[in-house]
Write an enzyme that holds these catalytic residues in place. Sequence first.
Site, PDB file in Angstrom:
ATOM      1  N   HIS A 183     -17.875 -58.156  -2.885  1.00 18.54           N
ATOM      2  CA  HIS A 183     -18.513 -59.268  -2.172  1.00 18.54           C
ATOM      3  C   HIS A 183     -17.809 -59.584  -0.855  1.00 18.54           C
ATOM      4  O   HIS A 183     -18.364 -60.288  -0.005  1.00 18.54           O
ATOM      5  CB  HIS A 183     -18.605 -60.514  -3.068  1.00 18.54           C
ATOM      6  CG  HIS A 183     -17.307 -61.214  -3.310  1.00 18.54           C
ATOM      7  ND1 HIS A 183     -16.577 -61.046  -4.460  1.00 18.54           N
ATOM      8  CD2 HIS A 183     -16.620 -62.113  -2.563  1.00 18.54           C
ATOM      9  CE1 HIS A 183     -15.494 -61.817  -4.407  1.00 18.54           C
ATOM     10  NE2 HIS A 183     -15.496 -62.473  -3.263  1.00 18.54           N
ATOM     11  N   ASP A 213     -18.700 -55.649  -8.664  1.00 18.88           N
ATOM     12  CA  ASP A 213     -18.065 -56.327  -7.536  1.00 18.88           C
ATOM     13  C   ASP A 213     -16.807 -55.565  -7.141  1.00 18.88           C
ATOM     14  O   ASP A 213     -15.695 -55.976  -7.420  1.00 18.88           O
ATOM     15  CB  ASP A 213     -17.733 -57.774  -7.919  1.00 18.88           C
ATOM     16  CG  ASP A 213     -17.311 -58.604  -6.712  1.00 18.88           C
ATOM     17  OD1 ASP A 213     -17.463 -58.138  -5.571  1.00 18.88           O
ATOM     18  OD2 ASP A 213     -16.813 -59.734  -6.928  1.00 18.88           O
ATOM     19  N   SER A 296      -9.852 -63.175  -3.661  1.00 21.29           N
ATOM     20  CA  SER A 296     -10.853 -62.172  -4.029  1.00 21.29           C
ATOM     21  C   SER A 296     -10.381 -60.772  -3.675  1.00 21.29           C
ATOM     22  O   SER A 296      -9.904 -60.524  -2.567  1.00 21.29           O
ATOM     23  CB  SER A 296     -12.165 -62.451  -3.297  1.00 21.29           C
ATOM     24  OG  SER A 296     -12.777 -63.619  -3.779  1.00 21.29           O
TER      25      SER A 296
END
Length: 348
Positions: A183, A213, A296
Amino acid sequence: MGSLLAVFALPAGQATAAAEPLTDPARLVALAAGLGDDRTAGVHYEDGRPVLAVTDQAAAETVRVAGGTAEIVAHSQSELDTAQADLNTLAGIPNTAWGVDPSSNKISVDIHDGVSDADRTRIEKIAEAHGDAVSITKRQGALEKSAYEMRGGLGITSSNRICSAAFNVTDDAGNRYMLTAGHCMVGGYYDWNRRTGNVPLGRVTHWQSEPGDWAIVAHSNPNVIAYGVVQYRDGSESQITNSRPAVDGEKVKRVGTMSQDLDGMVLEPSTTVNCDDGSTYYNMIKTSLCNVAGDSGGGMFTGTTALGITSGGNYVDQPCGNTDGQSDRVTFYQPVYKAIIPYDLKVY
């Protein structure tokens, strides 16, 4: 410099048994330690043999009796160390270097391109105070690091986007890649730099933001060394050697550029996650770890085994400590093995 002293004339009627030649530099260093820094000035090689620099005839005789080669010099180790300590007060001037050179019995100072006249004057003033114990050489070219380092857990950026590296991986040909979250690529963020120093790393080769992801970024900067380790926030590291599916209940850790959590466990090894923006991810690893925005892409692991790539969780706008105490805090991860097996990649 004085002449080399290996043999000395002795008064008539005296004889000294010849010692075995002393060719081990470590033994000369030990001998220097016994004589002291005020009477010695380091070991260097000359004509293929180790030589101990000394400041007086008596010290030279001690070296000869031990089987070594001595050279009488003007400046002791203590003098040279004092000169270097004075120069060290100027540490931080870019494109300069200085150090003790035992072979010349001096402090050798290199001034490269880019040093200002004012800084050069500061260096020269200290050098002059120590007379011929310091020599200065002007050299071309700036002093630059020949290589930058990249480890799992470090921050990466693409334009104004901040994410984290998970693990470095390799193919059978030795080409190296970096894993991060898919992402992070959404919106055209395909070229990535190391956050510290803004060092170019490479461009994404494959990625997926749904239903998985994950992203694979090829290391294309020859000046970057991609290590097979993760780095904690205190600078220490852990080696990563393999990857596998996560196991329910096993203890795990997580690192990222914004925070880390070193005390968690796998709650579910395969979970479907429906995020607040409408995206859905399948086969994700659910853990009790915490994470915050910017983490992330960071790595989740146990021991030397890579398990997951940080995707997201709840309370990402709240602080996350090394051992987060919120019982209802969770984080989800893309399984590493699912991202690398289709491309014949492996952690190292």
